[in-house]
Design a protein around this motif. Structure first.
Motif, PDB file in Angstrom:
ATOM      1  N   TYR A 131      47.609 192.238  92.108  1.00  0.00           N
ATOM      2  CA  TYR A 131      48.844 192.549  92.831  1.00  0.00           C
ATOM      3  C   TYR A 131      49.930 191.515  92.515  1.00  0.00           C
ATOM      4  N   LEU A 151      43.804 194.232  96.101  1.00  0.00           N
ATOM      5  CA  LEU A 151      44.311 193.357  97.168  1.00  0.00           C
ATOM      6  C   LEU A 151      43.256 192.379  97.668  1.00  0.00           C
ATOM      7  N   SER A 152      42.025 192.526  97.183  1.00  0.00           N
ATOM      8  CA  SER A 152      40.937 191.716  97.737  1.00  0.00           C
ATOM      9  C   SER A 152      41.144 190.239  97.442  1.00  0.00           C
ATOM     10  N   THR A 171      42.303 198.821  97.155  1.00  0.00           N
ATOM     11  CA  THR A 171      41.523 197.927  98.009  1.00  0.00           C
ATOM     12  C   THR A 171      40.993 196.764  97.172  1.00  0.00           C
ATOM     13  N   SER A 214      47.645 199.694  95.686  1.00  0.00           N
ATOM     14  CA  SER A 214      47.529 198.657  96.717  1.00  0.00           C
ATOM     15  C   SER A 214      48.247 199.092  97.990  1.00  0.00           C
ATOM     16  N   TYR A 265      43.721 189.108  94.304  1.00  0.00           N
ATOM     17  CA  TYR A 265      45.117 189.376  94.653  1.00  0.00           C
ATOM     18  C   TYR A 265      46.085 188.809  93.608  1.00  0.00           C
TER      19      TYR A 265
END
Lengths: 415, 508
Positions: free
Chosen positions: B382, B373-374, B370, B318, B378
């Motif tokens: 993350y 983190l979308s 990517t 991330s 998220y």
């Protein structure tokens, strides 16, 4: 295609008869700190392109940001002046997207932890009524570089042969001030929008945190607008008109968008959620890029910075040191000087408050001071194509005594 | 004479330089000669700066001759990992996308090395942007393990570990995001420390994962590592995450080598199953040595460590996906124009450059990060990983309540063969199982040689972990173990490494 076709509008009164506008304003203010938000580069406006840059604001590999304390202080003062709560603990976040004038391809901003939130600003309209604008948040971020598209007819990227990027602006501290949706403004929405931006500009000027020069881009306004059928309570789809950069344009852009939205809705169409460009010359907006749900900035807390936790006593000291709010100051001065409402409004609109206050302090009568500055001097300034404060300020900076306009700033007004 | 100069420790060289028995030019030249002889086979360096190193050496010699009092390591040459910016010297991070980039500024670590008078021999190889455990992901070809040239020298800092193990430099810098200092040290029989997060400035260190990255010292002995640690560490106002406190007394701890009464915690989750038999055997022996030196052994449990690898491979990609976004062909580095398009847009140039400039592992992690983190993912990825991170910190806190340091094998196996795990990312990632928890929690860790695995004769490393800001404990334990093991072996471990000049001559 370089020019979008002009879209249909309906007369303003017709639009207002059928729909209630919902207005939201996002104002970006460049702070006037001596250095950038995350590095020590100078922030002087108009310097040679790419002369105020370093590894940090150029986003070179390995460089790291360090927060400008003055920037945080200004953000807190703005938040306090807007009657906001100040976060006891907040973080910066990365807003990820690609653009050539953004050196890191993410903007260091704040996301769900703004430094200031839940405030309000009371806006006085021309007829003396007050409208309370609710403030959603004020957060810190950095500006991008500036792209200049060369070779096209419009100055936009379409049709350009190449683009130049100036990173002097990259990393200049910005405060983004976002209102809550304003409902119930009705036909006065354009006027309220203008008055809000004007009031905010005066407030920021009084705080001394920004040059607030809309024509230089140190204060920029985005207008969010949607319509809903009269009496409804569900918001319609909004458009976001970017970079509306004068008070007059704010008013005109709101008015135009109301007319444009109404035309679409009245013909049974639906408004596209998109960003739009404002055209000062023609007074219309044209479609920018579509802003759909697909836009995903992948925000996450900026790991290169530590959280900001302003000490409560520091915030209190900043609160106590706030200047008198411009509206309160106007009321006080009007009372002290005994001006009629109309006289006071003319004085304010001509930007003569400071000059008259100084002149009165120097011993002149309030009435005499007003006549001097708004009469003879205004006529001479006007003939010179300038406004009085600029006209009067020029010779004050000039240490050499001289004739002609040079006497204006020095001469004591007649009693 | 020359052999003596390249096998000497940094501490010995420093003493002889201070006594003016030898010159920095002699020492530097001896190492450059060694590189000319062996680096064709080992490939530790991406760039050798003979001229610059000798110029620095001459300057130190001149100042010393003029009677100036010099910092301890002045005149001792060093190799710098290619992830640290060096003004005027290429910095590629092992990537094509930075091919030809000459940074205009020095990283804080490099500036401190220069201020301390260490001539910089060159820039060492690494997995691209420090993503890997073998250097096989370097765009410029892998480095090789001086113990067996068909094996990996560890990664990402395999250039720095092999440069030490092949006696091309007495000191090197490293960076450790999930084990990139410690695992290479373990598999090459060298020493490496990942300091407390924030102990060494990250300014000018090209970021992989900002919240995990930590630069640190690499050397062949614990004392040398401590001496370099002191030069590199300390507060830096250019790095907001830098700790504003005195550097722990690492050199003093390394000299005292005292573990009497110290409580050594064995982490239940980091031993036994999954660890090669010879690795486990050398670990058990090392623990007995520490007990003989006066330490007490306690067993601790860190139950959340089983989730560390999963959390790490969400947080790292991330942050990396965002950190690597700046490589867009606009301002520096590689620029590739898309084929068959006379008038490409900026976006098309970015895409073509990133396609050509990034290797597969980098692309894999950018895509992973990517995605993680979308919007909509998220919290699940993350967000959850950050919660695991907190649990791991809590595990460490609990463990350090009953132990002064924790120990484990540094890596589960000895050096594997080049190519063995290249097509199996998960197998490669598992190499860092013991080192990753320290990065997630920000605590310091060290790898120190614990012998050769009986089954393959390859080096094994012991990992020592300490609470944040207690880096000196690593050095006390590491030095105590090193002293006892060397007494038992009768020589440093690397004395039994193969003769590279013979190997090189044979290969040529």
């Amino acid at each position: 295609m370089t020019q979008a076709t002009t879209e249909a509008t309906v007369p303003y009164e017709e639009a207002l008869a059928a729909y209630d506008p919902v207005l939201g304003l996002e104002v970006h203010v460049e702070l006037n700190t001596a250095t950038k938000m995350f590095c020590g580069c100078a922030t002087t406006f108009g310097a040679q392109p790419n002369s105020q840059v370093c590894p940090v604001c150029l986003g070179l590999p390995g460089a790291l940001p360090v927060v400008n304390e003055k920037g945080v202080e200004s953000a807190i003062r703005i938040g306090l002046a807007l009657n906001c709560e100040i976060a006891p603990w907040c973080r910066f976040a990365r807003k990820n997207y690609f653009y050539p004038d953004m050196p890191k391809n993410f903007q260091t901003s704040q996301y769900d932890e703004p430094i200031a939130f839940d405030g309000h600003l009371d806006v006085e309209l021309d007829d003396g009524t007050t409208y309370r604008v609710l403030i959603e948040r004020a957060h810190m971020e950095e500006d991008t570089g500036k792209s200049t598209h060369v070779g096209g007819a419009t100055g936009r990227i379409h049709g350009a042969t190449h683009s130049l990027v100036d990173y002097n602006r990259a990393g200049i501290p910005l405060i983004e001030i976002v209102t809550k949706p304003m409902v119930g403004a009705g036909e006065r929405a354009p006027e309220i929008a203008r008055a809000y931006v004007a009031t905010l500009r005066d407030l920021l000027a009084a705080l001394g945190v920004s040059d607030v020069r809309m024509e230089q881009g140190s204060m920029r306004c985005d207008v969010n607008l949607s319509l809903m059928p009269t009496g409804a309570d569900r918001f319609g789809t909004r458009s976001e008109t970017k970079n509306v950069n004068s008070l007059r344009s704010v008013e005109r852009a709101v008015r135009f968008e109301i007319q444009r939205h109404a035309a679409i809705l009245a013909s049974g169409g639906s408004v596209t959620q998109e960003t739009r460009h404002w055209h000062e010359d023609t007074g219309i907006t044209t479609s920018g890029r579509e802003k759909s749900d697909a836009e995903d900035y992948r925000y996450f807390p900026e790991p290169d910075l530590v959280p900001i936790a302003p000490a409560a006593d520091w915030v209190e000291r900043l609160r106590e040191s706030l200047p008198e709010p411009p509206a309160a100051r106007r009321r006080r001065l009007q009372g002290e000087w005994g001006y009629a409402d109309l006289e006071m409004r003319d004085v304010v609109n001509a930007g003569l408050l400071d000059l008259i206050e100084e002149t009165v302090a120097a011993g002149a009568s309030p009435a005499g001071a007003r006549k001097w500055w708004s009469g003879e001097i205004a006529r001479r300034a006007n003939a010179d194509g300038r406004d009085v404060p600029a006209y009067a300020a020029a010779p004050r900076r000039d240490p050499r005594p001289c004739g002609g306009v040079g006497v204006v700033g020095h001469q004591r007004p007649t009693q | 004479m020359t052999t003596e100069l390249i096998t000497a420790t940094a501490a010995e060289l420093a003493a002889r330089l201070a006594a003016r028995e030898i010159s920095s030019v002699e020492v530097t030249q001896a190492h450059l000669d060694r590189t000319a002889a062996v680096d064709g086979a080992v490939h530790s360096y991406l760039h050798v700066d003979a001229e610059g190193a000798l110029a620095s050496a001459r300057a130190v010699d001149r100042r010393r001759a003029a009677g100036e009092s010099m910092p301890t390591l002045a005149g001792v040459p060093i190799a710098v990992k290619d992830v640290m910016t060096t003004a005027g010297l290429p910095t590629t991070c092992g990537s094509r996308i930075l091919q030809g980039w000459i940074p205009p500024y020095d990283s804080t670590v490099v500036a401190r090395l220069k201020a301390a008078g260490l001539p910089i021999l060159g820039k060492t190889n690494m997995d691209e942007f420090a993503m890997g455990s073998s250097t096989e992901h370097s765009a410029y070809g892998p480095s090789r393990n001086p113990w067996d040239l068909d094996r990996i020298p560890g990664g990402s800092g395999g250039g720095s570990s092999s440069v030490l193990a092949s006696f091309q430099a007495p000191l090197a810098t490293g960076t450790d995001t999930g084990g990139s200092i410690r695992q290479p040290a373990a598999v090459t029989g060298t020493v490496g420390t990942k300091p407390t997060y924030g102990g060494v400035s990250r300014y000018g260190l090209v970021a992989l994962a900002s919240s995990l990255d930590q630069a640190g010292p690499c050397a062949r002995t614990v004392l040398d590592t401590a001496l370099l640690h002191e030069v590199m560490a300390g507060h830096d106002p250019m790095d907001s995450t830098s700790i504003d406190a005195p550097v722990p007394a690492v050199v003093e701890a390394a000299r005292r080598a005292d573990v009497a009464g110290m409580r050594i915690g064995i982490v239940r989750e980091l031993t036994g199953e999954g660890f090669q038999a010879g690795v486990q055997q050398r670990f058990d022996e090392a623990v007995r040595h520490l007990v003989d030196a006066g330490a007490q052994v306690v067993e601790v449990s860190c139950p959340s460590f089983v989730y560390a690898l999963a959390a790490y491979y969400l947080i790292l990609p991330s942050e990396a996906s965002s950190n690597l976004a700046k490589f867009d062909a606009m301002r520096y580095g590689l620029r590739v124009l898309p084929a068959g398009d006379d008038d490409p847009s900026a976006e098309q140039v970015m895409a073509a450059t990133r396609e050509a400039g990034f290797g597969d592992e980098v692309k894999r992690r950018i895509i992973l990060g990517t995605y993680a983190l979308s919007s909509g993912y998220y919290d699940a990825y993350y967000g959850s990983a950050q919660k695991v991170r907190r649990l791991i910190s809590d595990d460490f806190a609990a463990a350090f309540a009953s132990a002064d340091v924790l120990v484990s094998p540094t890596a589960p196996t000895t050096a594997f063969k080049l190519g063995d795990k290249l097509d199996d990312p998960m197998a490669m990632y598992l190499n860092d199982i013991a080192t990753i928890p320290a990065n997630l929690a920000g605590v310091p860790g060290m790898s120190v040689p614990s012998g050769l695995a009986p089954e393959d004769g390859l080096p094994v490393g012991l990992q020592i972990l300490a609470p944040a800001m207690q880096d000196q404990r690593l050095y006390a334990v590491g030095a105590a173990l090193e002293a006892r093991l060397q007494a038992a072996w009768g020589a440093p471990l690397l004395a039994s490494a193969p003769d590279l000049t013979a190997a090189t001559a044979k290969g040529a």
